[in-house]
Motif scaffolding. Structure first.
Motif, short mmCIF file in Angstrom:
data_model
loop_
_atom_site.label_atom_id
_atom_site.label_comp_id
_atom_site.label_asym_id
_atom_site.label_seq_id
_atom_site.Cartn_x
_atom_site.Cartn_y
_atom_site.Cartn_z
N VAL A 60 -8.74 -6.23 -3.85
CA VAL A 60 -7.36 -6.98 -3.76
C VAL A 60 -7.45 -8.27 -3.18
O VAL A 60 -6.90 -9.34 -3.87
N ILE A 117 1.06 -1.02 0.05
CA ILE A 117 -0.04 -0.13 -0.07
C ILE A 117 0.69 1.31 -0.04
O ILE A 117 1.75 1.40 0.93
N TYR A 157 -4.52 -1.15 -7.97
CA TYR A 157 -5.81 -0.38 -7.34
C TYR A 157 -5.72 1.13 -6.87
O TYR A 157 -4.64 1.15 -6.09
N THR A 196 -10.39 5.22 -12.12
CA THR A 196 -10.60 3.68 -11.89
C THR A 196 -12.00 2.98 -12.36
O THR A 196 -13.04 3.83 -12.69
N ILE A 255 -1.84 -1.24 -3.87
CA ILE A 255 -2.97 -0.27 -3.78
C ILE A 255 -2.22 1.34 -3.70
O ILE A 255 -1.34 1.44 -2.86
N ALA A 298 -7.01 0.60 4.05
CA ALA A 298 -6.70 -0.49 3.29
C ALA A 298 -5.69 -1.28 4.02
O ALA A 298 -5.80 -2.68 4.15
N THR A 344 -12.22 -0.07 -7.62
CA THR A 344 -10.97 0.78 -7.36
C THR A 344 -10.00 0.40 -8.37
O THR A 344 -8.94 0.89 -8.19
N ALA A 402 -10.87 -0.98 -1.96
CA ALA A 402 -9.60 -1.47 -2.55
C ALA A 402 -9.20 -2.75 -1.89
O ALA A 402 -8.60 -3.55 -2.64
#
Length: 310
Positions: free
Chosen positions: A302, A10, A275, A263, A109, A20, A267, A298
């Motif tokens: 994932v 991330i 994402y 997006t 992400i 996330a 996402t 997101a």
């Protein structure tokens, strides 16, 4: 031994990135968060946050970020300090370079946020959060029955000026040109509002008063003039746009004309496995709560992606 490949990395540590991180950690994906050199994004520039659900008395922006980070850490999220300087999402595993260290990941992400464009004044930087704000919907409430100035001339500046009339006694819009860039309907609304005055052909030379630690006024210069005029006010809102932090992915991910990541279906970006969440892909709402919501989306996207790709 090569670099181990992460399940998910991330990029970013604002509300989108930290939400996330929380969700992917709870899904046992052991996320690695590259948090940048400054944790927390725009929220750490905010003093009191009163519109985040669940905190009836409000709390300080840095405190909200700190709690989110601790919560993600409790479930196993790992954090790396430093900014990513290079990214390659042309093949999976994707690679990210942070301070000469290369990290590989099966899913990514992007939650790098957007930065408010600033006037570039030292006084503006010093008074940010002490009367200078970049978000009327966040901070307008604190200026009930006071005088405020707003700098800008586009739709967002006009929208924020109109919003501020709900609280402030008087709103002065300061614009460097002799006409607004805002849409016709927005202009009609602002011209019709008795609480709003417009100062045309003005640039902002200084924000007063750093020595008092609060805003007392704004010094403006009429186009072409050397003399300054001072306008007394209690708050200054800078509304000259935002710039998404997407340089790292230029030419790699589909973006709109302003540089925001596009997006699809939640996402998902133009690259499967990558994402985007929060202000890096949202130029409409730009709130901590919407960023957190898209961070959750997101993470779930994932999880589904990794399940389907072994």
């Amino acid at each position: 031994m090569g670099t181990p490949t992460e399940e998910v990395i991330i990029l970013g540590s604002g509300p989108a990135g930290l939400t996330a991180a929380l969700y992917t950690a709870r899904a046992n994906l052991h996320p690695l968060v590259i948090e940048g050199n400054e944790t927390g994004g725009q929220l750490v520039l905010t003093t009191l946050v009163e519109n985040y659900p669940g905190f009836s008395d409000g709390l300080m922006g840095p405190e909200l970020i700190s709690r989110m980070r601790q919560q993600a850490e409790r479930f196993g999220a790992r954090f790396v300090k430093g900014d990513a300087t290079a990214a390659d999402v042309s093949r999976n595993p994707f690679t990210l370079t942070v301070d000469n260290d290369v990290h590989k990941t099966k899913a990514l992400i992007v939650a790098t946020g957007a930065s408010a464009n600033m006037l570039g004044l030292e006084s503006e930087r010093k008074l940010l959060g002490h009367g200078v704000s970049t978000c009327a919907t966040c901070d307008g409430f604190f200026f009930r029955d006071q005088k405020v100035a707003i700098v800008g001339g586009g739709d967002s500046a006009v929208e924020e000026a109109l919003f501020l009339t709900k609280f402030a006694a008087k709103v002065t819009l300061i614009h460097r040109r002799d006409k607004l860039r805002a849409s016709k309907i927005m202009q009609e609304r602002i011209f019709a509002n008795p609480k709003i005055e417009i100062l045309w052909n003005r640039t902002v030379a200084d924000i007063l008063d750093v020595s008092q630690g609060k805003v007392t006024g704004i010094a403006t210069r009429v186009d072409g003039s050397t003399s300054l005029e001072t306008l007394a006010c209690d708050g200054v809102f800078v509304a000259i746009g935002h710039s998404p932090n997407t340089k790292l992915f230029a030419g790699q991910l589909e973006m709109d004309e302003r540089g925001y990541i596009v997006t699809h279906n939640g996402t998902l970006t133009s690259v499967p496995g990558v994402y985007a969440a929060g202000d890096v892909q949202d130029h409409v709402y730009k709130q901590a709560i919407t960023a957190a919501g898209s961070g959750c989306m997101a993470a779930l996207d994932v999880e589904r992606y990794l399940e389907n790709h072994g």
